[in-house]
Design a protein around this motif. Sequence first.
Motif, PDB file in Angstrom:
ATOM      1  N   VAL A  72       0.840  -1.197   0.000  1.00 13.65           N
ATOM      2  CA  VAL A  72       0.000   0.000   0.000  1.00 13.65           C
ATOM      3  C   VAL A  72       0.877   1.250   0.000  1.00 13.65           C
ATOM      4  N   ARG A  73       1.973   1.215   0.792  1.00 11.09           N
ATOM      5  CA  ARG A  73       2.896   2.355   0.850  1.00 11.09           C
ATOM      6  C   ARG A  73       3.511   2.659  -0.513  1.00 11.09           C
ATOM      7  N   ASP A  74       3.850   1.605  -1.237  1.00  8.56           N
ATOM      8  CA  ASP A  74       4.461   1.813  -2.549  1.00  8.56           C
ATOM      9  C   ASP A  74       3.434   2.354  -3.540  1.00  8.56           C
ATOM     10  N   ALA A  75       2.194   1.892  -3.406  1.00  8.60           N
ATOM     11  CA  ALA A  75       1.135   2.417  -4.274  1.00  8.60           C
ATOM     12  C   ALA A  75       0.921   3.900  -4.003  1.00  8.60           C
ATOM     13  N   LEU A  76       0.936   4.271  -2.719  1.00 10.00           N
ATOM     14  CA  LEU A  76       0.796   5.687  -2.359  1.00 10.00           C
ATOM     15  C   LEU A  76       1.898   6.525  -3.004  1.00 10.00           C
ATOM     16  N   VAL A  77       3.141   6.088  -2.840  1.00 12.06           N
ATOM     17  CA  VAL A  77       4.278   6.819  -3.400  1.00 12.06           C
ATOM     18  C   VAL A  77       4.169   6.907  -4.916  1.00 12.06           C
ATOM     19  N   VAL A  92       5.046  10.042   3.448  1.00 11.46           N
ATOM     20  CA  VAL A  92       4.080   8.953   3.610  1.00 11.46           C
ATOM     21  C   VAL A  92       3.900   8.641   5.106  1.00 11.46           C
ATOM     22  N   PRO A  93       2.638   8.507   5.561  1.00  8.65           N
ATOM     23  CA  PRO A  93       2.380   8.257   6.987  1.00  8.65           C
ATOM     24  C   PRO A  93       3.140   7.039   7.516  1.00  8.65           C
ATOM     25  N   VAL A  94       3.564   7.113   8.790  1.00  6.39           N
ATOM     26  CA  VAL A  94       4.299   5.993   9.380  1.00  6.39           C
ATOM     27  C   VAL A  94       3.371   4.840   9.745  1.00  6.39           C
ATOM     28  N   SER A  95       2.103   5.117   9.953  1.00  3.34           N
ATOM     29  CA  SER A  95       1.175   4.056  10.334  1.00  3.34           C
ATOM     30  C   SER A  95       0.343   3.613   9.147  1.00  3.34           C
ATOM     31  N   PRO A  96       0.120   2.310   9.021  1.00  2.38           N
ATOM     32  CA  PRO A  96      -0.782   1.836   7.952  1.00  2.38           C
ATOM     33  C   PRO A  96      -2.251   2.159   8.232  1.00  2.38           C
ATOM     34  N   GLN A  97      -2.559   2.659   9.429  1.00  2.00           N
ATOM     35  CA  GLN A  97      -3.956   3.005   9.754  1.00  2.00           C
ATOM     36  C   GLN A  97      -4.414   4.194   8.916  1.00  2.00           C
ATOM     37  N   PRO A  98      -5.347   3.984   7.982  1.00  2.00           N
ATOM     38  CA  PRO A  98      -5.870   5.122   7.210  1.00  2.00           C
ATOM     39  C   PRO A  98      -6.801   5.941   8.086  1.00  2.00           C
ATOM     40  N   PHE A  99      -7.059   7.206   7.691  1.00  2.00           N
ATOM     41  CA  PHE A  99      -7.991   7.982   8.526  1.00  2.00           C
ATOM     42  C   PHE A  99      -9.431   7.567   8.270  1.00  2.00           C
ATOM     43  N   ALA A 124      -7.746   5.736   2.721  1.00  2.00           N
ATOM     44  CA  ALA A 124      -7.517   7.173   2.555  1.00  2.00           C
ATOM     45  C   ALA A 124      -6.491   7.702   3.558  1.00  2.00           C
ATOM     46  N   TYR A 125      -5.496   8.404   3.036  1.00  2.00           N
ATOM     47  CA  TYR A 125      -4.407   8.940   3.850  1.00  2.00           C
ATOM     48  C   TYR A 125      -4.232  10.436   3.602  1.00  2.00           C
ATOM     49  N   ILE A 126      -3.751  11.128   4.609  1.00  3.67           N
ATOM     50  CA  ILE A 126      -3.377  12.533   4.471  1.00  3.67           C
ATOM     51  C   ILE A 126      -1.859  12.575   4.364  1.00  3.67           C
ATOM     52  N   VAL A 127      -1.346  13.239   3.328  1.00  3.67           N
ATOM     53  CA  VAL A 127       0.088  13.188   3.058  1.00  3.67           C
ATOM     54  C   VAL A 127       0.675  14.592   2.919  1.00  3.67           C
ATOM     55  N   PRO A 128       1.448  15.024   3.922  1.00 10.85           N
ATOM     56  CA  PRO A 128       2.157  16.300   3.770  1.00 10.85           C
ATOM     57  C   PRO A 128       3.157  16.213   2.619  1.00 10.85           C
ATOM     58  N   VAL A 129       3.189  17.242   1.786  1.00  6.55           N
ATOM     59  CA  VAL A 129       4.213  17.303   0.743  1.00  6.55           C
ATOM     60  C   VAL A 129       5.007  18.584   0.963  1.00  6.55           C
ATOM     61  N   VAL A 130       6.314  18.453   0.898  1.00 12.87           N
ATOM     62  CA  VAL A 130       7.162  19.603   1.230  1.00 12.87           C
ATOM     63  C   VAL A 130       7.923  20.149   0.023  1.00 12.87           C
TER      64      VAL A 130
ATOM     65  N   THR B  39       9.345   5.319   2.065  1.00  9.86           N
ATOM     66  CA  THR B  39       7.939   4.941   1.957  1.00  9.86           C
ATOM     67  C   THR B  39       7.233   4.991   3.308  1.00  9.86           C
ATOM     68  N   GLY B  40       7.892   5.607   4.302  1.00  8.34           N
ATOM     69  CA  GLY B  40       7.239   5.778   5.593  1.00  8.34           C
ATOM     70  C   GLY B  40       7.440   4.624   6.570  1.00  8.34           C
ATOM     71  N   VAL B  41       8.185   3.605   6.182  1.00 14.12           N
ATOM     72  CA  VAL B  41       8.431   2.487   7.097  1.00 14.12           C
ATOM     73  C   VAL B  41       9.417   2.928   8.175  1.00 14.12           C
ATOM     74  N   VAL B  42       9.066   2.669   9.433  1.00 14.70           N
ATOM     75  CA  VAL B  42       9.943   3.005  10.548  1.00 14.70           C
ATOM     76  C   VAL B  42      11.129   2.039  10.565  1.00 14.70           C
ATOM     77  N   THR B  43      12.318   2.598  10.489  1.00 14.28           N
ATOM     78  CA  THR B  43      13.519   1.761  10.507  1.00 14.28           C
ATOM     79  C   THR B  43      14.232   1.815  11.858  1.00 14.28           C
ATOM     80  N   HIS B  44      14.115   2.954  12.560  1.00 11.80           N
ATOM     81  CA  HIS B  44      14.778   3.096  13.853  1.00 11.80           C
ATOM     82  C   HIS B  44      13.934   3.920  14.815  1.00 11.80           C
ATOM     83  N   ILE B  45      14.113   3.620  16.103  1.00  8.61           N
ATOM     84  CA  ILE B  45      13.431   4.357  17.164  1.00  8.61           C
ATOM     85  C   ILE B  45      14.513   4.991  18.049  1.00  8.61           C
ATOM     86  N   GLY B  46      14.338   6.261  18.366  1.00  8.54           N
ATOM     87  CA  GLY B  46      15.325   6.953  19.184  1.00  8.54           C
ATOM     88  C   GLY B  46      14.936   6.957  20.657  1.00  8.54           C
ATOM     89  N   LEU B  47      15.862   6.522  21.497  1.00  7.81           N
ATOM     90  CA  LEU B  47      15.598   6.527  22.942  1.00  7.81           C
ATOM     91  C   LEU B  47      16.665   7.355  23.649  1.00  7.81           C
TER      92      LEU B  47
END
Lengths: 178, 178, 178, 178
Positions: A72-77, A92-99, A124-130, B39-47
């Motif tokens: 799904v992430r790759d499709a979004l990208v 792309v959002p870090v969570s697979p949970q869509p809104f 459906a996802y909300i995606v900030p673009v910078v 693609t938004g996949v979490v690779t590392h967590i900072g502690l």
Amino acid sequence: MAEKTETTPGWLTPEELELTRARMPILYVDAVPVRVDGTGVVTHIGLLLRIGADGAVTRALVSGRVLHHERVRDALVRHLEKDLGPVALPQVPVSPQPFTIAEYFPTQGVTPYHDPRQHAVSLAYIVPVVGDCRPRQDALDLVWFTPEEASSPLVQQEMSGGQGILLKQALAHVGVLS
Amino acid sequence: MAEKTETTPGWLTPEELELTRARMPILYVDAVPVRVDGTGVVTHIGLLLRIGADGAVTRALVSGRVLHHERVRDALVRHLEKDLGPVALPQVPVSPQPFTIAEYFPTQGVTPYHDPRQHAVSLAYIVPVVGDCRPRQDALDLVWFTPEEASSPLVQQEMSGGQGILLKQALAHVGVLS
Amino acid sequence: MAEKTETTPGWLTPEELELTRARMPILYVDAVPVRVDGTGVVTHIGLLLRIGADGAVTRALVSGRVLHHERVRDALVRHLEKDLGPVALPQVPVSPQPFTIAEYFPTQGVTPYHDPRQHAVSLAYIVPVVGDCRPRQDALDLVWFTPEEASSPLVQQEMSGGQGILLKQALAHVGVLS
Amino acid sequence: MAEKTETTPGWLTPEELELTRARMPILYVDAVPVRVDGTGVVTHIGLLLRIGADGAVTRALVSGRVLHHERVRDALVRHLEKDLGPVALPQVPVSPQPFTIAEYFPTQGVTPYHDPRQHAVSLAYIVPVVGDCRPRQDALDLVWFTPEEASSPLVQQEMSGGQGILLKQALAHVGVLS
């Protein structure tokens, strides 16, 4: 046209896709491109501008199919890059949970969403673009609206298939629906 | 010490804060700093790494109070900057919806979370950071762990007050809990 | 077998389904049946018990396809009734927002989820059930586990395709992952 | 008056509460009571009816403080019972994840939410109720509205402090905002 570029070995021919669309729900992603300020507040929403065969202006979210063996992430990208260009830098959002889930039915009135071609279920996802957005393919332009403008009757009536409602749901989710 | 810097006119003196902590739930934010791929996949967590008075290693999330008349977003930014330095470039979530609520009780066992000082209710967010992290204040260092490492018994036992569980909830929310 | 009962005019024949599975992501729902106390705390998780051809015990979530022109909510109700019986009284969530998306790939290792038959994308929901559960079809039994038992290695190793991880994500979402 | 019933040993006197309100964000819960059909679709929203000192009709969500050493779930149940009566049978959500956070500021315009008395941060939940609602305390009545009615200008203008917007966010979250 868009579908053809997606047809690689193992995927569907246009005819097979047509047939499948009559038999199965088709998995989609919808992305609401947004600009945010330094604290994450959504300041603008990006809508694609298209001119129909009849000359009518249509505004649309970034939207498209998830392909076989595609995350799904790759499709979004892929769809964000296809519609916003290669330097939009979508986050792309870090969570697979869509809104939300938008269920587009070929029959009107089952849900607020309608797609005459098919039964599509869209994550459906909300995606900030910078980065810079340079619409490609069949879109003429990407226009940024404030949250107030995006939920105004003027913009809402230029969106079809229930995407205006999906946009309002996105505004509600990020806390800027008025 | 940290509390003192937060005391400005209209806010609480340390004594008043002490009194209030015994009478009211105190509003906090918890932030899980993460590194993500394209693609938004979490690779590392900072502690954050801290050394206790007894020499024990403690690892912690970014955490702190929300002040009077401060937006949750601003509290998040303030605590991220305080703990990760000014060039961490945190991407504060667009939605106010936290991935969970962590209720820290002064009594053990009411919830998985425990804070002997107070009843704190914390809004928990996952925050991608894209810049350089330079811990300030009382943290010695910020160490990046893979999701596997972060949920390992070794790291989990170095976290206190239930933050290890909160971290696992964050990993679950982004789909990288193993 | 289960697929046959789902074949009505306009849907897919088993052969067509087989073909489509090789070409398209298939939309699924996963439901985690739970018992809750009066304040909404999850006390037990229900897992279906199946005995494989080789005699191995398998535990599974309620799971199944979304059909053409079927709402996700109706698919949830249908699969819950099919697997838990007609008097389980499931409380289908009010929001279409799933707690996560589980992407089952035919190839191992792309995601934590695996389905050798197909690429399935599943919308995952937690569903309180308040009535009596009487498993039907191919399940032998429904067994209720405490959250601790459900995330124990013993139960986890009896779940396949990554459903053990999906279960842990559900436990994390409701705040009872230990 | 409502505050007095909440004052037990260890909690705040009215004077202390007044003082604290000027110094700290106060933790609240907001609950949107709903009726649902058998598939979880929200069909009605319940709003409390109050008549102001000036005779003006006000409609409100169920709302109230979280007390010291009280779980958020227990606060939800307590306020629902206080406002809807003892046989409303509310189904408290299984997840602590609220659908949004409403930040009520004493100053207008910081957020869409406003409370002249205090800076309140409210965890907002949607709560299906299946029993009979008999408003108690200072509410005259509980009136059920369809989603269309609830988001109409007529009802919206009878809600204060931004609760009309919070209600629309709730409708959006459950997919019935039009």
